[in-house]
Design an enzyme around this catalytic site. Structure first.
Site, short mmCIF file in Angstrom:
data_model
loop_
_atom_site.label_atom_id
_atom_site.label_comp_id
_atom_site.label_asym_id
_atom_site.label_seq_id
_atom_site.Cartn_x
_atom_site.Cartn_y
_atom_site.Cartn_z
CD GLN A 123 -1.45 1.92 2.61
OE1 GLN A 123 -0.36 2.49 2.59
NE2 GLN A 123 -2.32 2.07 3.59
CB SER A 126 2.92 7.38 4.16
OG SER A 126 1.99 6.95 5.09
CB SER A 158 5.02 -2.72 5.22
OG SER A 158 4.81 -1.82 6.25
CD GLU A 241 -3.45 1.81 8.34
OE1 GLU A 241 -4.03 2.86 8.00
OE2 GLU A 241 -2.21 1.70 8.39
CD GLU A 370 1.21 13.00 20.05
OE1 GLU A 370 1.49 12.22 19.12
OE2 GLU A 370 1.86 13.04 21.12
#
Lengths: 403, 372, 403, 372
Positions: A123, A126, A158, A241, A370
């Protein structure tokens, strides 16, 4: 209230256990294979017997099993020493997205090979400038006849180096607001112009990659969803996910630190007799116990055909900092010996040191502490979003630096 | 009230910062961490040439005869730079051991070399995992030789000699020995730690030549006194490192944008950095107390040392881990420098006694003070 | 580095001590006076001898003393058992504002009576809808000839019921952006239309008041600064507030919990022998010590004629939650007896219980934990402000509720 | 896996919520806290009429013979409503003591009244400040009378009888006694606590008539077993209260504006509320474990009870104090309701053993399990 299977579940569990006992690969069978080869061998065996991706529809190579069946399967499989999977992202995230958005023909072509383990998928969402702001991705795709030309860089991918295919989101209109200028594709990872570089982590491992795209061609036929609809397609991937991210996995836990405290001394007595050690351990035990029984409540919901709440994301929010603090505490119990990180010389072969160095990553990967707190605040408690200065603004006009 | 460094001491700080900026950038730390050098020998040589290793050694032993306030300034700056040199082992521990317990002859034999940095000392206390006590020691010595295994020994692989703590059947159950490390009875093996920018070793002593340091059977008492002094200087290194972590985090948060604005505008990040600052500031003020106590040899030293150490350990752990967190994924990459303070914070926290050990020492010292 | 006075400071300290020893009010003198009367008697005595408000210029009744002189005075005075002051706000906040913004004649009229303790002043800024957003005040003043007519409500006003005068900020233009529509006045607290109601706190005390204004008249001559300049004048007051707020004051601290731990048992032995108790106490000791020596560093800066940094606000941020946690911990040490809140029956006459109930207020009054963290982030570390959606918008168009 | 309440139990919860919404609003809590009534006698009567006091008492003693799962549901709802009634004393403690140790005769004498709510029981263990142990007890009894001072005793001023723990020279050093409180040898004094919405007393026993409950010299063992069961039910009350605190904080944060927007949009508030939620949720899941253990009389009960109690204490302290903080100044006023959970959280945390006491019990129980 009990921990037992229903009659139907118990029958299914027995069936799973019987098949697993008879079919776990022997060490002879695995000899000479690398971890990819081992994973593929085991996946193929499950597939051939109808035990691969059991929740998927039968037409895609699955078994039409229920969510609780999947939990039972996972529990039973984890009791055996099976090859590590390399299919988590492909099965858990890419396949559901394909099933939801690809054509029947595409699904016929790709999904069975995903189920059988012939193809590994990754995937590619990012990007270096994105981070927690996932949709702020910049890798661009420009239309060229029936193809798109891709240029840019993905990160934290990954398995990119051993994957056959990948799903990716690209910016096709930089003048549209952030979420509206994106388009979603799947791509052959062996395409010309794709370069994969491993990222070395502070823990010493390299579980992720940077993936560079230089004039990479992808056919418009490999687009999922409409042009500009990429974020909606990506949400399908991301929803899956969340379901597949656990509570921080193995490593340091109550048991390992409790045991350590029986091996090392404080004031010339076993550390487990020290009240400070006991108080800390008790709090961590209560946290682990809370996470465990939270999981049981989710499983009960599954067993009743209900959908477990998004409160499962507390697993990561609690688990990751707990691992860090417990590892830090364990190194302290080891005193000067805590600094030694050597499989031969360290207590527990260096597990506490390895977790100390890996845990900062646990607090970040898959959503920082966060972000997890934001998710709980917004999706569970229904609190409003923070002020969004980038809302409705053309992406290429959103500030990205102080200059 | 004069609870600040003097103008001269502040000048020393400026000079130290300038020197370290030129000679000990993060690239230097990275080189040692990543490479085969156990320490930056060139930096060590220059540091010695600046006289830093000689700071508190009396002039009669070729030292500078300055105070622990000057040494505190140097410690904070070395900590800020995360200097990959054996300064803490040689200066805060070995030098202090010889100053505290050495005979006139031993002082003359060892202090000039330590002052010049031509001799590197180390301190060999721990033998295994967990707390070391006088009762747990297994290293044994007779009048002239010593046998046992010490692990880990910071800088044990590069030092010229070690101060070794061994069991004794007298007094408090322990004695100190000086063991020259270049001899047949000593084998040393470099070991990997969580902070490879600082060198560590396993020392195996097999009837190695050794000389008693101080009185036989007073070793554990020396150890406490040496560790109290070292705790103050370690704490200064730690608060120096705290600032480095805070500055890294701050700089990144100001420049990194998410959702169209710097992450430094988000309360989660602002409050995190404010908390780092608060913990660092309290720890630093406690270090002032420690510096005052060590420089005046005050009765309060055990309290001051433990206070400085406890708060410095807590501050550095928090600052270094939340610095990584502030950086997000990038902070977890080898390429970024966030790993250095994260590694160093735990190394310094475990090297001379853990947080819990010093918490207990602190209360014990307060109990003693109140009983007096 | 030492804890000693300079020669000049030592001389001054001796002078202070000598005067104090000779002039502390005797119990006979104080007999029959309430706490206001006692405070006034002591203030008058100091004033008559030239020891009141020593940092103020001599022309205003002060002594032109330095900041470090003030510190020395405070230290010495606190060593004696003197009547509690009721002049903190008047001297610390109102007077500096008057001196900076009032006419010479006004200062001649009001400041000496402030210094001598004849008049008590209070500060009326906070409003129910304001909270941390101090400038969002709504109490309005409308011009009527040479007067202004005030209507609205102030809250959290210490000493309003015994004050002679007050300083207050009022909204004179609701159509201007928040900070621009404000005007600053001082007012006679006995004016017609002012009603003071004490606020009962959860701790049982009533240290604050609500103050209601109904058609209250104030002369334009009592305006400080220009119309619309109220926020700038208020900043003068607030800058002085920050300097006068301490680290949370008395109550529960290391000493009291340490002593408690020697009085109560855990496992049939004094609690102070319990390693968990020791570890907690050690951390609190280190915090208190850090705050103390931080204070010494500030005093050194004063002594050198430098200005201490705004990092002093860490005192409140650390001190208030510490008091709460220590009080909570102390109640736990008392076990079931911890619940008893009775001066006769409770350990330490109920001090731990009183602090448990008062400490939530410490974390709020004078700026919440969250606001203090913002202040440190912005003013000390230089981090940017949060997004301000009310910036530049007419005050009466800023959202104040979901409706 | 069936780790949830049943449909019937969920119906009971709905019914309880409806009843308490009508009969136990925060105004009721405030009335008892502010006034002279030691408890809401009317609410108590209605609760008894609903059969809640009879939940786990066997039918042969005029109880309902339901399970601890039903009682858990009721406990959570009473905790959510912060009900100002002696339910915990009479039901979780006194009833449990008689069920655990009572003779057939004692059960017949006391259980029907407890079931009907016409008799209120209390549990008198603590005698002073700090931990109570078998060794620390000073209350003494002979075959028929008892002398000593018990303080504080929750509901001691309104109860009809007390289960009193007294010293014994046999066995584990303690024995239980039933003491009727309406007798000459008993004087009771109401005392003020940090939570005046729940009544407490000092009991002075001066040769008061008493009957042994259970075997002489097994009292400390009974106490442990009673406290383990009570810990689960207290924990349910605590997590109920946790939710009340969270909901108050959430509602206020959504409606309160600062700087032009709801304070619920600020990360400092959002993350605070998320943390409250997380702690509450973990504590609740541990309460499930406790409920399972108590209802099945599982060997794991000591572990499950301590786990539930430790996490419930931690969650309620955090939720109740941060609820006040979220409200800012208003939260600190008598007029607002934030004080109720803040008071109650500490009352429940100290009533049957503190966080640290149960942390230690938890590890002890785990050690025992592993040694077995």
């Amino acid at each position: 209230m009990d921990f037992n299977d229903t009659a139907v579940e118990a029958t299914f569990r027995e069936e799973v256990r019987t098949w697993l006992s008879a079919n776990i690969p022997t060490s002879d069978e695995l000899k000479g294979l690398d971890y990819i080869g081992r994973a593929k061998l085991w996946q193929k065996r499950k597939y051939d017997a109808g035990w691969a991706c059991i929740r998927w529809p039968k037409e895609h190579g699955g078994r039409d099993a229920s969510a609780i069946d999947q939990v039972i399967w996972n529990q039973e499989e984890s009791n055996f020493d099976t090859p590590d999977s390399v299919f988590g992202i492909g099965h858990g995230m890419c396949a559901p997205t394909m099933m939801a958005w690809a054509t029947d023909e595409q699904n016929k072509n790709y999904i069975p090979k995903l189920a059988s383990g012939e193809d590994v998928w990754c995937q590619l969402f990012s990007e270096p400038a994105g981070g927690s702001d996932l949709a702020a991705l910049r890798t661009r795709a420009e239309k060229d006849g029936d193809d798109w030309i891709i240029n840019g860089q993905k990160i934290w991918t990954s398995g990119a180096h051993y994957s056959d295919y990948g799903v990716l989101v690209l910016r096709t209109d930089p003048t549209a607001p952030k979420h509206q200028g994106l388009t979603y594709f799947f791509i052959d990872m062996k395409s010309a112009g794709i370069e994969v570089k491993p990222i070395r982590q502070i823990s010493g491992g390299a579980n992720f990659n940077e993936v560079y795209f230089t004039d990479v061609r992808v056919s418009d036929a490999q687009r999922l969803g409409a042009v500009g609809q990429g974020w909606q397609v990506a949400l399908t991937t991301l929803m899956n996910e969340r379901a597949s991210i656990g509570g921080g996995g193995g490593g340091v836990n109550f048991d390992s630190v409790f045991d350590l405290a029986t091996r090392v001394n404080i004031d010339d007595a076993p550390a487990i007799k020290d009240k400070n050690v006991r108080a800390q351990l008790a709090t961590w035990y209560a946290q682990e116990s809370g996470l465990k029984f939270n999981g049981y409540r989710s499983m009960t919901a599954l067993s009743r055909g209900e959908i477990p709440g998004p409160e499962n994301s507390i697993g990561k929010l609690v688990g990751a900092p707990k691992q860090q603090d417990m590892a830090s505490f364990a190194l302290d119990l080891l005193e000067s010996g805590g600094a030694i990180w050597d499989p031969e010389l360290s207590d527990a072969a260096g597990m506490f040191q390895a977790t100390y160095m890996a845990s900062p990553g646990l607090r970040i990967a898959g959503g920082t502490d966060e972000i997890m707190a934001n998710i709980i605040a917004e999706r569970v408690l229904g609190l409003p979003q923070d002020i969004r200065v980038d809302k409705g603004i053309p992406f290429n006009e959103v500030p990205t630096s102080n200059s | 009230m004069n609870f600040e460094f003097s103008e001269e001491q502040n000048m020393l700080r400026e000079q130290a910062q300038g020197f370290l900026a030129s000679n000990c950038s993060m690239a230097v730390v990275r080189r040692v961490l990543d490479g085969d050098e156990p320490y930056d020998a060139d930096l060590w040589k220059k540091v010695a040439e600046m006289g830093w290793t000689a700071t508190v050694i009396p002039e009669e032993y070729e030292g500078l005869g300055l105070s622990y306030l000057e040494l505190s300034v140097i410690a904070e700056e070395l900590g800020r730079a995360l200097a990959p040199i054996p300064f803490s082992s040689s200066v805060y521990l070995a030098t202090e051991a010889i100053l505290a317990a050495g005979s006139e002859e031993q002082k003359q034999a060892y202090l000039p070399g330590l002052a010049a940095g031509t001799s590197i000392g180390c301190f060999a206390l721990g033998e295994s995992s967990g707390q070391t006590s006088a009762a747990s020691l297994t290293t044994k010595a007779d009048s002239s030789s010593i046998t046992g295994v010490k692990i880990p020994v910071a800088d044990g692989d590069i030092a010229n000699f070690a101060i070794v703590v061994a069991t004794s059947d007298k007094g408090d159950g322990a004695s100190l020995y000086i063991v020259d490390l270049d001899q047949d009875g000593v084998s040393r093996e470099s070991i990997t730690t969580i902070d490879p920018s600082r060198s560590h070793a396993k020392l195996t002593l097999n009837a190695a030549g050794a000389q008693l340091l101080g009185n036989d059977g007073e070793g554990w008492s020396y150890v406490q006194s040496i560790l109290n002094r070292a705790a103050v200087l370690f704490a200064w290194e730690q608060v120096g490192g705290c600032d480095t972590a805070l500055n890294m985090a701050k700089e990144y948060a100001m420049g990194r944008f998410a959702f169209g604005r710097p992450i430094a505008t988000y309360q989660a990040i602002k409050h995190k950095l404010a908390n780092i600052y608060v913990k660092n500031t309290l720890a630093r003020s406690n270090c002032y107390y420690g510096a005052w106590a060590i420089s005046t040899d005050a009765d309060e030293l055990p309290i001051a040392a433990a206070t400085a150490r406890v708060s410095a350990i807590q501050a550095y752990y928090y600052a270094s881990k939340e610095n990584v967190q502030t950086h997000g994924g990038m902070g977890f990459t080898w390429e970024f420098d966030c790993q250095f303070p994260y590694r160093r914070s735990k190394l310094l926290a475990t090297n001379i006694g853990s947080e819990a050990t010093w918490q207990d020492k602190l209360i014990t010292a307060i109990e003693k003070q109140r009983a007096a």
